[in-house]
Design a protein around this motif. Structure first.
Motif, PDB file in Angstrom:
ATOM      1  N   TYR A 272      12.503  -6.244  57.884  1.00 44.24           N
ATOM      2  CA  TYR A 272      13.201  -7.591  57.853  1.00 44.24           C
ATOM      3  C   TYR A 272      14.101  -8.067  56.752  1.00 44.24           C
ATOM      4  N   LEU A 273      14.558  -7.530  55.414  1.00 41.55           N
ATOM      5  CA  LEU A 273      15.051  -7.924  54.363  1.00 41.55           C
ATOM      6  C   LEU A 273      15.348  -7.859  53.633  1.00 41.55           C
ATOM      7  N   ALA A 274      16.501  -6.605  54.384  1.00 36.29           N
ATOM      8  CA  ALA A 274      17.243  -5.215  54.329  1.00 36.29           C
ATOM      9  C   ALA A 274      18.494  -6.508  53.756  1.00 36.29           C
ATOM     10  N   ASN A 275      18.462  -7.076  54.171  1.00 39.45           N
ATOM     11  CA  ASN A 275      19.924  -8.806  53.980  1.00 39.45           C
ATOM     12  C   ASN A 275      19.154  -9.466  53.390  1.00 39.45           C
ATOM     13  N   PHE A 276      18.580  -9.814  52.526  1.00 38.10           N
ATOM     14  CA  PHE A 276      17.824 -10.388  52.046  1.00 38.10           C
ATOM     15  C   PHE A 276      18.640 -10.826  50.540  1.00 38.10           C
ATOM     16  N   THR A 277      18.920 -11.574  50.117  1.00 43.33           N
ATOM     17  CA  THR A 277      19.332 -12.537  48.580  1.00 43.33           C
ATOM     18  C   THR A 277      18.595 -13.128  47.612  1.00 43.33           C
ATOM     19  N   GLY A 278      17.597 -13.506  46.770  1.00 41.92           N
ATOM     20  CA  GLY A 278      17.439 -14.532  45.694  1.00 41.92           C
ATOM     21  C   GLY A 278      17.924 -14.499  45.189  1.00 41.92           C
ATOM     22  N   THR A 279      17.563 -15.939  44.922  1.00 41.51           N
ATOM     23  CA  THR A 279      18.130 -16.450  43.400  1.00 41.51           C
ATOM     24  C   THR A 279      17.693 -16.865  42.332  1.00 41.51           C
ATOM     25  N   ASP A 280      17.816 -16.311  41.531  1.00 38.59           N
ATOM     26  CA  ASP A 280      17.147 -17.506  40.462  1.00 38.59           C
ATOM     27  C   ASP A 280      17.682 -18.026  38.816  1.00 38.59           C
ATOM     28  N   THR A 281      16.875 -18.420  38.291  1.00 37.67           N
ATOM     29  CA  THR A 281      17.896 -18.740  37.111  1.00 37.67           C
ATOM     30  C   THR A 281      16.972 -17.407  35.612  1.00 37.67           C
ATOM     31  N   ALA A 282      17.752 -16.864  35.053  1.00 36.76           N
ATOM     32  CA  ALA A 282      17.398 -15.792  34.150  1.00 36.76           C
ATOM     33  C   ALA A 282      17.191 -16.206  32.404  1.00 36.76           C
ATOM     34  N   SER A 283      17.282 -15.251  31.640  1.00 41.47           N
ATOM     35  CA  SER A 283      16.249 -15.188  30.444  1.00 41.47           C
ATOM     36  C   SER A 283      18.633 -14.753  30.147  1.00 41.47           C
ATOM     37  N   PRO A 284      19.398 -15.488  29.097  1.00 44.90           N
ATOM     38  CA  PRO A 284      20.360 -15.188  28.650  1.00 44.90           C
ATOM     39  C   PRO A 284      19.663 -13.133  27.886  1.00 44.90           C
ATOM     40  N   ARG A 285      21.173 -12.931  27.929  1.00 43.22           N
ATOM     41  CA  ARG A 285      21.130 -11.156  27.413  1.00 43.22           C
ATOM     42  C   ARG A 285      20.930 -10.556  25.899  1.00 43.22           C
ATOM     43  N   THR A 286      20.124 -11.529  25.144  1.00 42.87           N
ATOM     44  CA  THR A 286      19.770 -11.323  23.837  1.00 42.87           C
ATOM     45  C   THR A 286      18.898 -10.587  23.688  1.00 42.87           C
ATOM     46  N   ASP A 287      18.733 -10.692  22.139  1.00 45.95           N
ATOM     47  CA  ASP A 287      17.486  -9.707  21.045  1.00 45.95           C
ATOM     48  C   ASP A 287      16.624 -10.009  21.252  1.00 45.95           C
ATOM     49  N   SER A 288      16.267 -12.159  21.266  1.00 49.35           N
ATOM     50  CA  SER A 288      15.063 -12.702  21.166  1.00 49.35           C
ATOM     51  C   SER A 288      14.300 -12.469  23.081  1.00 49.35           C
ATOM     52  N   ALA A 289      15.849 -12.576  24.300  1.00 48.59           N
ATOM     53  CA  ALA A 289      15.172 -12.594  25.159  1.00 48.59           C
ATOM     54  C   ALA A 289      14.820 -11.041  25.727  1.00 48.59           C
ATOM     55  N   SER A 290      15.081  -9.824  25.217  1.00 49.70           N
ATOM     56  CA  SER A 290      14.417  -8.780  25.352  1.00 49.70           C
ATOM     57  C   SER A 290      13.239  -8.198  24.878  1.00 49.70           C
ATOM     58  N   ALA A 291      13.042  -9.146  23.279  1.00 51.47           N
ATOM     59  CA  ALA A 291      12.075  -8.646  22.593  1.00 51.47           C
ATOM     60  C   ALA A 291      10.176  -9.212  23.399  1.00 51.47           C
ATOM     61  N   PHE A 292      10.575 -10.130  23.760  1.00 47.65           N
ATOM     62  CA  PHE A 292       9.616 -10.952  24.762  1.00 47.65           C
ATOM     63  C   PHE A 292       9.779  -9.754  25.733  1.00 47.65           C
ATOM     64  N   VAL A 293      10.489  -9.340  26.801  1.00 49.01           N
ATOM     65  CA  VAL A 293       9.877  -8.031  27.795  1.00 49.01           C
ATOM     66  C   VAL A 293       9.042  -6.753  27.391  1.00 49.01           C
ATOM     67  N   ASP A 294       9.919  -6.655  26.391  1.00 55.34           N
ATOM     68  CA  ASP A 294       8.803  -5.666  25.410  1.00 55.34           C
ATOM     69  C   ASP A 294       7.755  -6.263  25.301  1.00 55.34           C
ATOM     70  N   ALA A 295       7.236  -7.255  24.003  1.00 55.40           N
ATOM     71  CA  ALA A 295       5.806  -7.817  24.314  1.00 55.40           C
ATOM     72  C   ALA A 295       5.445  -7.787  25.380  1.00 55.40           C
ATOM     73  N   TYR A 296       5.782  -8.500  26.101  1.00 59.04           N
ATOM     74  CA  TYR A 296       5.006  -8.697  27.565  1.00 59.04           C
ATOM     75  C   TYR A 296       4.817  -8.054  28.314  1.00 59.04           C
TER      76      TYR A 296
END
Length: 420
Positions: A272-296
């Motif tokens: 029932y969710l084929a046409n579902f779209t969610g929204t969210d705020t996001a982290s910028p595409r920066t080195d610090s954000a990517s480093a958090f993803v890696d560490a997490y």
């Protein structure tokens, strides 16, 4: 991301854990901070675990103002009364001067107005987005004690309207949770849809604790909307969608990030969710954000896909750095006053790991300021304690959450300006 920088930050994190353990063990004092977070719901547990992760990193880096930090965590159950009781216990019994939380604006607001502001305690929220906090700050009623690392509801509302426009929907019905957050974002998205010439056929409030929402869904169906927008949490969202589908409603759905939950996906069903779209705020595409993803990912054996995780990490790290700058036995007002010295765009850049925390302490102890480079990028607060942010759209897959589109901060701001 530049691989060399990622490796360097990862090594810095590992080195931080290895080299600061002796200092931490040598300390004989502990300072308590409070956290009021919804650990009884599936999406709340990772938010709390991420806050504790940041506390652990600070402790590995030698603690704060010469003491180890103990985060005393209490469950809000996403309930204002429970949240206020939890916050009062932390302030009155545990004597905390710093409170992390809450998640829902409908829980954070009564805590702010009835607990933290009267007690002079600093409150740092990872995940409360209502614009009511901005208005309260503008009226001088937060006493400068409230900050949040999550962008206001205006961002997600605008992106929700953008999704409807891009999909070509001519009419949308809005369901919103009947609390501070839901009323805020529900009203904003309705205004944004209308600004784009999209007919809002109904705006329906959803209350807690009802056995059925059939009457509300039936009312929304009268306008025969092409799509629905939902500012709901998983429990109510699941019930509304089940009723909506069973009564013949369209599967075209747009939702705020509160429905970014495996619980919601599994209880509704992918079919029932084929046409579902969610929204969210996001982290910028920066080195610090990517480093958090890696560490997490290394820490928790999976990426930070749930709502509010990067925001929870940054809220905790910034608050703890400010606490160090304020010194031992600092009051909530003292801590809040030091936030600007942690997020100074002209300060010394520091990374969001143990090595960065140690560097921040050295700079602050020397009378300098730092520019915290975190999981959500180079965090900067305005005079009301608010931040802005890029955004993403996302959808469900069998394995979890998949990002559809990244919308830069410039694109977000330009689109919001066009609505006005």
């Amino acid at each position: 991301m530049n691989g060399l920088k990622t490796s360097a930050l990862a090594l810095g994190l590992a080195a931080g854990f290895a080299s600061f353990g002796t200092d931490a063990a040598a300390q004989d004092c502990t300072t308590k901070i409070g956290a009021v977070l919804p650990t009884s719901v599936d999406w709340g547990k990772p938010i709390a675990a991420t806050a504790q992760y940041a506390v652990d990193i600070a402790n590995e880096a030698g603690g704060v103002a010469g003491c180890q930090i103990e985060m005393v965590l209490r469950d809000t159950q996403v309930d204002p009364k429970v949240g206020v009781d939890a916050a009062k216990a932390l302030v009155d019994l545990d004597g905390v001067q710093l409170l992390l939380g809450a998640v829902s604006s409908g829980v954070s607001m009564p805590i702010l107005t009835s607990v933290t502001v009267p007690a002079g305690v600093m409150q740092m929220s990872c995940c409360s987005s209502s614009t009511a906090f901005t208005r309260l700050a503008e009226e001088g009623k937060t006493n400068g004690l409230f900050y949040r690392t999550f962008a206001t509801s205006g961002v997600q509302a605008a992106v929700g309207a953008m999704v409807a426009q891009d999909a070509g929907y001519k009419s949308v019905a809005v369901f919103y949770k009947n609390d501070d957050w839901g009323q805020d974002i529900g009203g904003l998205v309705a205004d944004d849809l209308k600004a784009l010439g999209i007919d809002v056929t109904a705006s329906i409030a959803i209350n807690d604790g009802q056995a059925s929402f059939r009457a509300e869904v039936t009312e929304a169906l009268k306008g025969n909307p092409e799509a629905i927008y939902m500012a709901l949490y998983p429990k109510e969202g699941t019930q509304v969608v089940r009723e909506w589908i069973s009564l013949g409603g369209s599967q075209n759905m747009i939702a705020a990030n509160a429905l970014k939950s495996d619980e919601f996906r599994d209880n509704v069903g992918m079919q029932y969710l084929a046409n579902f779209t969610g929204t969210d705020t996001a982290s910028p595409r920066t080195d610090s954000a990517s480093a958090f993803v890696d560490a997490y990912t290394a820490k928790f054996d999976g990426p930070p896909n749930g709502p509010g995780l990067a925001n929870s990490y940054d809220a905790t790290m910034i608050a703890l750095m400010a606490m160090h700058a304020a010194g031992k036995d600092a009051t909530g007002a003292d801590i809040a006053a030091k936030v600007a010295s942690i997020t100074d765009p002209n300060g010394t850049p520091v990374t969001a790991d143990a090595a960065g925390f140690t560097m921040a302490k050295e700079v602050l102890d020397g009378g300098g300021t730092v520019s915290y480079q975190g999981a959500t990028g180079n965090v900067q607060f305005d005079k009301n304690g608010d931040v802005s942010a890029p955004a993403v759209t996302w959808t469900f897959s069998e394995s979890g959450i998949e990002e559809q589109k990244y919308i830069s901060l410039t694109e977000v701001n330009d689109f919001m300006a066009s609505l006005n």
